[in-house]
Enzyme design. Sequence first.
Site, PDB file in Angstrom:
ATOM      1  N   GLY A  71      -5.864   0.622  -5.585  1.00  0.00           N
ATOM      2  CA  GLY A  71      -4.694   1.438  -5.266  1.00  0.00           C
ATOM      3  C   GLY A  71      -3.446   0.829  -5.845  1.00  0.00           C
ATOM      4  N   GLY A  73       0.720   0.166  -4.972  1.00  0.00           N
ATOM      5  CA  GLY A  73       1.728   0.115  -3.925  1.00  0.00           C
ATOM      6  C   GLY A  73       3.114   0.031  -4.506  1.00  0.00           C
ATOM      7  N   GLY A  74       4.109  -0.207  -3.637  1.00  0.00           N
ATOM      8  CA  GLY A  74       5.480  -0.235  -4.085  1.00  0.00           C
ATOM      9  C   GLY A  74       5.775  -1.390  -5.027  1.00  0.00           C
ATOM     10  N   MET A  75       5.004  -2.480  -4.917  1.00  0.00           N
ATOM     11  CA  MET A  75       5.268  -3.647  -5.742  1.00  0.00           C
ATOM     12  C   MET A  75       4.225  -3.893  -6.809  1.00  0.00           C
ATOM     13  SD  MET A  75       6.318  -6.376  -2.836  1.00  0.00           S
ATOM     14  CE  MET A  75       6.064  -7.704  -4.001  1.00  0.00           C
ATOM     15  N   VAL A  78      -3.512  -3.069  -6.821  1.00  0.00           N
ATOM     16  CA  VAL A  78      -4.555  -3.843  -6.172  1.00  0.00           C
ATOM     17  C   VAL A  78      -5.895  -3.494  -6.811  1.00  0.00           C
ATOM     18  CG1 VAL A  78      -5.662  -4.437  -3.990  1.00  0.00           C
ATOM     19  CG2 VAL A  78      -3.242  -3.851  -4.029  1.00  0.00           C
ATOM     20  N   LYS A  93      -4.079  -8.570  -5.924  1.00  0.00           N
ATOM     21  CA  LYS A  93      -2.851  -7.791  -6.065  1.00  0.00           C
ATOM     22  C   LYS A  93      -2.018  -8.392  -7.182  1.00  0.00           C
ATOM     23  CE  LYS A  93       1.022  -5.829  -3.508  1.00  0.00           C
ATOM     24  NZ  LYS A  93       1.612  -5.618  -2.182  1.00  0.00           N
ATOM     25  N   ASP A 186       7.867  -4.324   7.297  1.00  0.00           N
ATOM     26  CA  ASP A 186       7.534  -3.018   6.713  1.00  0.00           C
ATOM     27  C   ASP A 186       6.206  -2.508   7.283  1.00  0.00           C
ATOM     28  OD1 ASP A 186       7.992  -0.781   5.128  1.00  0.00           O
ATOM     29  OD2 ASP A 186       6.834  -1.582   3.457  1.00  0.00           O
TER      30      ASP A 186
END
Length: 1022
Positions: A71, A73-75, A78, A93, A186
């Site tokens: 997937g 993510g915001g940063m 992965v 990641k 978060d």
Amino acid sequence: MASDRGTCDEADGADARTPAVLGDGDTLPRAMAPLKQGEDPLDKKLVKRALFPRRTTPVQIGRFQILSLIGRGGMGVVYAAYDDLLDRKVAVKVLLADTARDPALARSRLMREAQAMARLSHANIVSVHEVGQDDGQVFVAMEFVRGTTLEAWAQQDRPWREVVATFVRAGRGLEAAHQAGLIHRDFKPANAMVADDGAVKVLDFGLARAADDRERAPSDLPQHVTPGDSHLTPLTRTGAVLGTPAYMSPEAHRGEPSTAASDQFSFCVSLYQCLYRQPPFDTTSLATLLADLRRGAVAPPPAGTPVPARVYRAIRRGLSLAPEDRFPSMTALLAALEHDPRAAQRRLAALAVTAAVTAAAGFVAASSGGSEPQRCPDASAELAGVWDDERAQAVRAALSAIGSPAAADALAGVLPRIDAYAAAWVEMRNEACLTHAEARQSAALFDLRTACLDQRRAGLDTLVAALTQVDAAGLDSAVQASVNLPALARCADAEALTADIPPPDDPRLRLRVQAHRETLARAQVREDAGQYALGRTLVEDVLADSSALAYEPLHAEALLRAGSLAMEAGDHHAAERAFTDAMQLAIGCGHEAVAAVASSKHAFLRAVPLNQLAQAQAELPLATALNRRVRHEVDLYAEFLNNLGVVEATGGELAAARQHWEEAVALRERHGRGETLGGLNTRANLGWLAHSERRDEDMLAIYTRTAALSEQLFGPHHAVHLRYAFLLAGGLGRLGRPREAIARLADLEQRFDRLGNDYMHGQVLHMLALLEIDEGRLAAAREHLDRALAAVPESSWVFDAVLCERVHLLGVEGDAPGMQREYDRAVARLPAPPDPLGRSHRCLLYNRAQALDALGRTAEALAPLEQILAALAAERTLEVAEISLALGELRLKLGILDEAEADLRRALAGFERVVPPGNLTIARNLLALAELALTRRRFDDAADLAGQALALYGAVAEPDHLPVARARFARAQALTGPATAAPLQARAEAEAALAIWRAKSRTEDAERALSWLAAHPAAPPL
């Protein structure tokens, strides 16, 4: 003459009379080497490589071998990976630097995540194994959790007790973090996993920091969301402010230090949302969310909810506005959620029925005889030879051999896209088999679904073949074909499949029809990949089987594909015949989809390639009726709306075109099909329309969105993205932001890999030079024009446009003989006799006028403009206004004031009829009228007109835009009038103009401002 461009500034290079519409038409780390000759196949590492086959690119990060994409993510991204040293599967990641505005900040946040998580060891927190860097990329290797996010898990129909119990286990992870002195910052359902074995793990501590760390002040925090964000999706995205708006506590929104109480608030937002299927606050927009947070206005539970009031009360306390009003700790909150006064009563009642339940279960087991439903074999085997490790390696080798940045983009984007498509295909094939085996779908529907999936597999197979054969010239088209793979969703749409014409009853004919449909699917991929000859050969094979064509729906489908391929290949008359035959045959046999698409493509073909507008318009009622019957087919109907808008725009019906293009965009967006090539094309058409109507701010917004989507789909070096990024830069230039436009174009120019895209490269260099001339960067402009001439073929219109711009440049440089030679060279290339309304001739006359004016031969500059004006028809209001404005500026410069004023007034009236009020062309016109009023000593009029122009420039243009300096100096002179002493405001305007002219090396203008300031000392204030 003014530097603002008039008739020759077509950002997309299209003739003003022909719309430039489009019809139907994280780089991974280094790759692992394959098995080398002489390597022992029983070597331990090689055996492990075989035991853990790679499903995506065979790459390695650190010591971890990447298996597949999990997937994004915001940063970062992965991946599932294999730890060769410790013989285990892990999740890795990797920081995506290009997704962060501040890569250094993003890297430090990722390192902080690893350090924070590594300090924790708890059953409800994902364990970190290692943190490191590979080729400049920071990565974190952590425990691999097989399961789904808490967000996805909760979207299923779960009993409320199960939801609460699962959240309590996630809360235990937060509780442990708080006890270790760490704040998550978060927490949301997407940042927790529910494993297949039921374990719950909190992850993504990318926002965590020690409780005693110093928080940044609110002024130091980057802005996270603008007030224009208006839906839940943007309010739940992660931003640089270190949080996700819909889940953030009030104190986090204020930029105050986050505490364990802040995590508690986010936890309660998440639990409320998953229990009640709605957010606790109004997330229609950021403004409504903040308003609810300020009031502490938590929505009441929906009517009829089975969730007991005690759970709501606990959540409501956790959502208190003030941190001190919440629970003293996560421990206390979890205790309140777990406390159930009726649990003991339920346990006693359960003991009373245990014996009866056991007996009943024994009876059922005895009756069933132990039989189980028949299991379906995994459909992954059906993709052997279509998409497996061997073919993935072949694609990787072909793309790597090209060795260009565009090929690197393709490696990073195409392979994961195919992996995802193949995985979805397998999942759908398995689901179809299982539903049939369990008698939940009929055998007939199962046959339809598998036939649809077989056609999709054939298309995938052909795409992979095209990619293994690709070269630099065909790379862009091959990448487009990967984006254009037909959606799999239709193969699961029982209603749509059963509404189609049924296959033939004869089993042998049915098999042949299916085989031919798979061939047509392959032909479509060849078309999308730009391999038209191969596609046409495939269709000819289908059309040669006369016995199979007795099944008329197949015949119609083959004719439609033949027409589409012929149109793309430029064989327009063959395309017209095929579309006509396909439409007639489809109407006769009731094949609604083919009839609709054929009519849509036929109208587009006639309107644009064949230039038969009247015939295309006459066909629209039939095409509209046919396409209304398939409006449930999103892609087909959206394509029709796009083509309908093309016909209307070509005929000058711009309002109708805009309506239908906007409808097409909205339709695709509603059904998740906006991020497709068709969706991008329609957005680009809306951008062209905004450009044509001088709605420059709308144009900029459209091209900004289109450029972002195209980069996401195709990568930064693909021709489609380069096109939209180029149009975006042109839009910035139109809005008086040349500095930003030049920076974007210079960056864009660096992306060309010299292995293709020469045509677009020439356009970028040409526009870069055009802006540089206006900004006085003459040496750079000369270099870029020379390179543009070398980049594009002499037969292209871009070559003519570059010659035209060289005429202007040589005039500005003061080279009169050179200007005349270049002008004569350009004239010799025009068709005889030259048409003053033709794009090339019009541009040449306009630029000759600019060059003559720059050479000081202003009186001679009038003739070329008058020639254009004489040729323009009266109804072409915008073009007449643009030439009138240019003439008025020249006559003002020559002191022919009455004629200049008539020209400028006529131009302003024309602009006010056809362009939006805030358009900068009006600002330029107002500025010229202000300078005329100054010449005639009408100082009040001049001050007012210059002020209006300044207001228009100030709304959108860069503060140091050169016309802004002119407007400021004109206003300074008008405010001073005949006086010898200047008011303070007037001197401030003149000094601002002087600063701009000095910064841009406008020596003559700067000296004029200095002389005026010296002659007009400051007047004492009133």
